[in-house]
Design a protein around this motif. Sequence first.
Motif, PDB file in Angstrom:
ATOM      1  N   GLY A  73       8.374   9.029  -1.798  1.00 34.25           N
ATOM      2  CA  GLY A  73       9.484   9.015  -2.738  1.00 34.25           C
ATOM      3  C   GLY A  73      10.517   7.956  -2.375  1.00 34.25           C
ATOM      4  N   ALA A  74      10.749   7.777  -1.074  1.00 39.77           N
ATOM      5  CA  ALA A  74      11.711   6.769  -0.621  1.00 39.77           C
ATOM      6  C   ALA A  74      11.214   5.359  -0.919  1.00 39.77           C
ATOM      7  CB  ALA A  74      11.969   6.936   0.876  1.00 39.77           C
ATOM      8  N   PHE A  75       9.923   5.118  -0.704  1.00 43.03           N
ATOM      9  CA  PHE A  75       9.370   3.795  -1.010  1.00 43.03           C
ATOM     10  C   PHE A  75       9.377   3.538  -2.518  1.00 43.03           C
ATOM     11  CE2 PHE A  75       7.392   3.918   3.285  1.00 43.03           C
ATOM     12  CZ  PHE A  75       7.819   2.667   3.719  1.00 43.03           C
ATOM     13  N   LEU A  76       9.103   4.565  -3.309  1.00 41.72           N
ATOM     14  CA  LEU A  76       9.160   4.424  -4.760  1.00 41.72           C
ATOM     15  C   LEU A  76      10.579   4.064  -5.200  1.00 41.72           C
ATOM     16  CD1 LEU A  76       7.895   4.664  -7.564  1.00 41.72           C
ATOM     17  CD2 LEU A  76       8.356   7.128  -7.476  1.00 41.72           C
ATOM     18  N   PHE A  77      11.579   4.746  -4.623  1.00 44.89           N
ATOM     19  CA  PHE A  77      12.971   4.431  -4.934  1.00 44.89           C
ATOM     20  C   PHE A  77      13.317   3.010  -4.501  1.00 44.89           C
ATOM     21  CE2 PHE A  77      17.001   3.917  -2.647  1.00 44.89           C
ATOM     22  CZ  PHE A  77      17.863   3.830  -3.745  1.00 44.89           C
ATOM     23  N   ALA A  78      12.869   2.613  -3.305  1.00 43.02           N
ATOM     24  CA  ALA A  78      13.164   1.274  -2.801  1.00 43.02           C
ATOM     25  C   ALA A  78      12.609   0.210  -3.738  1.00 43.02           C
ATOM     26  CB  ALA A  78      12.585   1.096  -1.399  1.00 43.02           C
ATOM     27  N   TYR A  79      11.408   0.446  -4.246  1.00 49.41           N
ATOM     28  CA  TYR A  79      10.824  -0.476  -5.227  1.00 49.41           C
ATOM     29  C   TYR A  79      11.691  -0.544  -6.482  1.00 49.41           C
ATOM     30  CZ  TYR A  79       8.422  -1.006  -9.649  1.00 49.41           C
ATOM     31  OH  TYR A  79       8.137  -1.314 -10.951  1.00 49.41           O
ATOM     32  N   ALA A  80      12.018   0.613  -7.042  1.00 50.67           N
ATOM     33  CA  ALA A  80      12.766   0.654  -8.304  1.00 50.67           C
ATOM     34  C   ALA A  80      14.148   0.026  -8.163  1.00 50.67           C
ATOM     35  CB  ALA A  80      12.884   2.095  -8.792  1.00 50.67           C
ATOM     36  N   ALA A  81      14.826   0.277  -7.050  1.00 50.54           N
ATOM     37  CA  ALA A  81      16.181  -0.239  -6.858  1.00 50.54           C
ATOM     38  C   ALA A  81      16.180  -1.759  -6.678  1.00 50.54           C
ATOM     39  CB  ALA A  81      16.831   0.436  -5.655  1.00 50.54           C
ATOM     40  N   ALA A  96       7.993 -10.947 -12.299  1.00 48.16           N
ATOM     41  CA  ALA A  96       6.688 -10.285 -12.295  1.00 48.16           C
ATOM     42  C   ALA A  96       5.714 -11.000 -11.363  1.00 48.16           C
ATOM     43  CB  ALA A  96       6.121 -10.238 -13.712  1.00 48.16           C
ATOM     44  N   LEU A  97       5.775 -12.323 -11.333  1.00 43.87           N
ATOM     45  CA  LEU A  97       4.875 -13.089 -10.472  1.00 43.87           C
ATOM     46  C   LEU A  97       5.198 -12.861  -8.993  1.00 43.87           C
ATOM     47  CD1 LEU A  97       2.542 -15.096 -10.539  1.00 43.87           C
ATOM     48  CD2 LEU A  97       4.219 -16.949 -10.603  1.00 43.87           C
ATOM     49  N   LEU A  98       6.482 -12.874  -8.655  1.00 46.71           N
ATOM     50  CA  LEU A  98       6.893 -12.590  -7.277  1.00 46.71           C
ATOM     51  C   LEU A  98       6.480 -11.182  -6.870  1.00 46.71           C
ATOM     52  CD1 LEU A  98      10.451 -14.185  -7.180  1.00 46.71           C
ATOM     53  CD2 LEU A  98       8.550 -14.779  -5.676  1.00 46.71           C
ATOM     54  N   LEU A  99       6.726 -10.217  -7.753  1.00 49.43           N
ATOM     55  CA  LEU A  99       6.372  -8.828  -7.467  1.00 49.43           C
ATOM     56  C   LEU A  99       4.875  -8.700  -7.219  1.00 49.43           C
ATOM     57  CD1 LEU A  99       7.325  -5.780  -7.453  1.00 49.43           C
ATOM     58  CD2 LEU A  99       6.573  -5.739  -9.835  1.00 49.43           C
ATOM     59  N   PHE A 100       4.081  -9.249  -8.128  1.00 48.54           N
ATOM     60  CA  PHE A 100       2.638  -9.127  -8.032  1.00 48.54           C
ATOM     61  C   PHE A 100       2.114  -9.776  -6.756  1.00 48.54           C
ATOM     62  CE2 PHE A 100      -1.634 -10.783  -8.691  1.00 48.54           C
ATOM     63  CZ  PHE A 100      -2.307  -9.656  -9.116  1.00 48.54           C
ATOM     64  N   GLY A 101       2.594 -10.980  -6.449  1.00 52.51           N
ATOM     65  CA  GLY A 101       2.131 -11.671  -5.257  1.00 52.51           C
ATOM     66  C   GLY A 101       2.435 -10.903  -3.986  1.00 52.51           C
ATOM     67  N   CYS A 102       3.641 -10.340  -3.896  1.00 55.01           N
ATOM     68  CA  CYS A 102       4.029  -9.599  -2.688  1.00 55.01           C
ATOM     69  C   CYS A 102       3.312  -8.250  -2.595  1.00 55.01           C
ATOM     70  CB  CYS A 102       5.547  -9.400  -2.666  1.00 55.01           C
ATOM     71  SG  CYS A 102       6.458 -10.943  -2.385  1.00 55.01           S
ATOM     72  N   VAL A 103       3.051  -7.618  -3.727  1.00 55.40           N
ATOM     73  CA  VAL A 103       2.280  -6.367  -3.713  1.00 55.40           C
ATOM     74  C   VAL A 103       0.881  -6.631  -3.157  1.00 55.40           C
ATOM     75  CG1 VAL A 103       1.129  -4.643  -5.161  1.00 55.40           C
ATOM     76  CG2 VAL A 103       3.521  -5.204  -5.571  1.00 55.40           C
ATOM     77  N   GLN A 104       0.226  -7.662  -3.685  1.00 53.32           N
ATOM     78  CA  GLN A 104      -1.140  -7.953  -3.254  1.00 53.32           C
ATOM     79  C   GLN A 104      -1.181  -8.375  -1.781  1.00 53.32           C
ATOM     80  OE1 GLN A 104      -3.864  -7.303  -5.068  1.00 53.32           O
ATOM     81  NE2 GLN A 104      -2.470  -6.510  -6.617  1.00 53.32           N
ATOM     82  N   ALA A 105      -0.201  -9.181  -1.362  1.00 54.10           N
ATOM     83  CA  ALA A 105      -0.158  -9.602   0.045  1.00 54.10           C
ATOM     84  C   ALA A 105       0.034  -8.401   0.962  1.00 54.10           C
ATOM     85  CB  ALA A 105       0.975 -10.607   0.251  1.00 54.10           C
ATOM     86  N   THR A 106       0.879  -7.457   0.548  1.00 54.58           N
ATOM     87  CA  THR A 106       1.118  -6.253   1.345  1.00 54.58           C
ATOM     88  C   THR A 106      -0.143  -5.403   1.446  1.00 54.58           C
ATOM     89  OG1 THR A 106       3.435  -6.219   0.674  1.00 54.58           O
ATOM     90  CG2 THR A 106       2.524  -4.168   1.546  1.00 54.58           C
ATOM     91  N   ALA A 158       7.625  -2.815  -0.993  1.00 54.24           N
ATOM     92  CA  ALA A 158       7.815  -1.371  -1.141  1.00 54.24           C
ATOM     93  C   ALA A 158       6.736  -0.765  -2.033  1.00 54.24           C
ATOM     94  CB  ALA A 158       9.202  -1.075  -1.716  1.00 54.24           C
ATOM     95  N   TRP A 159       6.428  -1.446  -3.136  1.00 47.77           N
ATOM     96  CA  TRP A 159       5.384  -0.927  -4.036  1.00 47.77           C
ATOM     97  C   TRP A 159       4.015  -0.983  -3.378  1.00 47.77           C
ATOM     98  CZ3 TRP A 159       5.316   2.163  -7.955  1.00 47.77           C
ATOM     99  CH2 TRP A 159       4.145   2.297  -8.699  1.00 47.77           C
ATOM    100  N   GLY A 160       3.748  -2.041  -2.604  1.00 51.32           N
ATOM    101  CA  GLY A 160       2.478  -2.136  -1.904  1.00 51.32           C
ATOM    102  C   GLY A 160       2.307  -1.018  -0.898  1.00 51.32           C
ATOM    103  N   VAL A 161       3.356  -0.739  -0.123  1.00 49.34           N
ATOM    104  CA  VAL A 161       3.301   0.355   0.857  1.00 49.34           C
ATOM    105  C   VAL A 161       3.149   1.688   0.141  1.00 49.34           C
ATOM    106  CG1 VAL A 161       4.582   1.585   2.651  1.00 49.34           C
ATOM    107  CG2 VAL A 161       4.628  -0.915   2.574  1.00 49.34           C
ATOM    108  N   TYR A 162       3.884   1.867  -0.959  1.00 53.94           N
ATOM    109  CA  TYR A 162       3.771   3.110  -1.731  1.00 53.94           C
ATOM    110  C   TYR A 162       2.342   3.309  -2.227  1.00 53.94           C
ATOM    111  CZ  TYR A 162       4.262   6.330  -5.673  1.00 53.94           C
ATOM    112  OH  TYR A 162       4.099   7.370  -6.539  1.00 53.94           O
ATOM    113  N   THR A 163       1.731   2.233  -2.698  1.00 53.75           N
ATOM    114  CA  THR A 163       0.350   2.323  -3.192  1.00 53.75           C
ATOM    115  C   THR A 163      -0.618   2.662  -2.065  1.00 53.75           C
ATOM    116  OG1 THR A 163       0.862   0.672  -4.889  1.00 53.75           O
ATOM    117  CG2 THR A 163      -1.458   1.066  -4.418  1.00 53.75           C
TER     118      THR A 163
END
Length: 285
Positions: A73-81, A96-106, A158-163
């Motif tokens: 829940g904390a990681f989900l909040f960190a992503y949203a904030a 969106a491109l920055l988000l996607f790239g960092c999610v995949q790298a994580t 944060a989203w990558g860790v949450y996933t």
Amino acid sequence: MTPLRTLAFTLFALAAFASNSILCRLALGPGMIDPATFTTLRVAAGALTLALMVRVTRRGGTAAHAGGGWRSGAFLFAYAATFSFAYVTLSAGTGALLLFGCVQATMIAGAIRAGERPGPLQWAGLVIALGGLVLLTAPGLSAPSPVGSLLMGAAGVAWGVYTLRGRGGGDPLRSTARNFARAVPFAIVLSLIALAQRAITPRGALLAVASGAIASGVGYVIWYAALRGLSTTRAATVQLSVPVLAALGGILFLSETVTARLALSALLILGGVGLALAGRSLRAR
């Protein structure tokens, strides 16, 4: 799950994910709502929508089988904030491109930490994708806001860790509903801390609720349904379209322009991730 239904669910989910960037930018760009309030309304609307879906679908099971936890829940909040604060200065496509790239790298880093050993194609793809991120954020006239870029990078991590934490975590719908509910208290605290900067209009509030209820809540549920008809590699590959859809939405609804830097960075990031996914699929065979 028929092929036609899988296709329809997949298209809806991808459009929902891309629309999160557009809705956030529509609300925060003109200052119709402050980032903290947007985050709180988005998370609360998502939590309520998912709770109703759990109730309607009569999902049983005990809490032990629901998955998630306060850390998720904390990681989900960190992503949203961080996502919300980043979009005060970033365009929809760039964010969106920055988000996607960092999610995949994580997620790739998480796989390596778990013991997976990438092959040459995967390493090459990762290096190319990271090169695209460096190009996108390098100083220059068309470079995005450094603060916004750092915040969106943090959102991606944060989203990558949450996933990664959610893999094998029980029923996806119940787990996501519980994690959204756990994120609400964090969001409320953020709004209280930022009370002096509070700004809200009816349209801004409506966009935040739509982002949480439809683009997030309904979007995630439809995506989980689509996954029943998609292989892991295909599911990861189709997500390459999300930054492209967000950029197109930015052009159509926000009158944003695509710079040469953004186009080249997108080619490197999406091409690199695609190459890494192809390498992983070949190694799996």
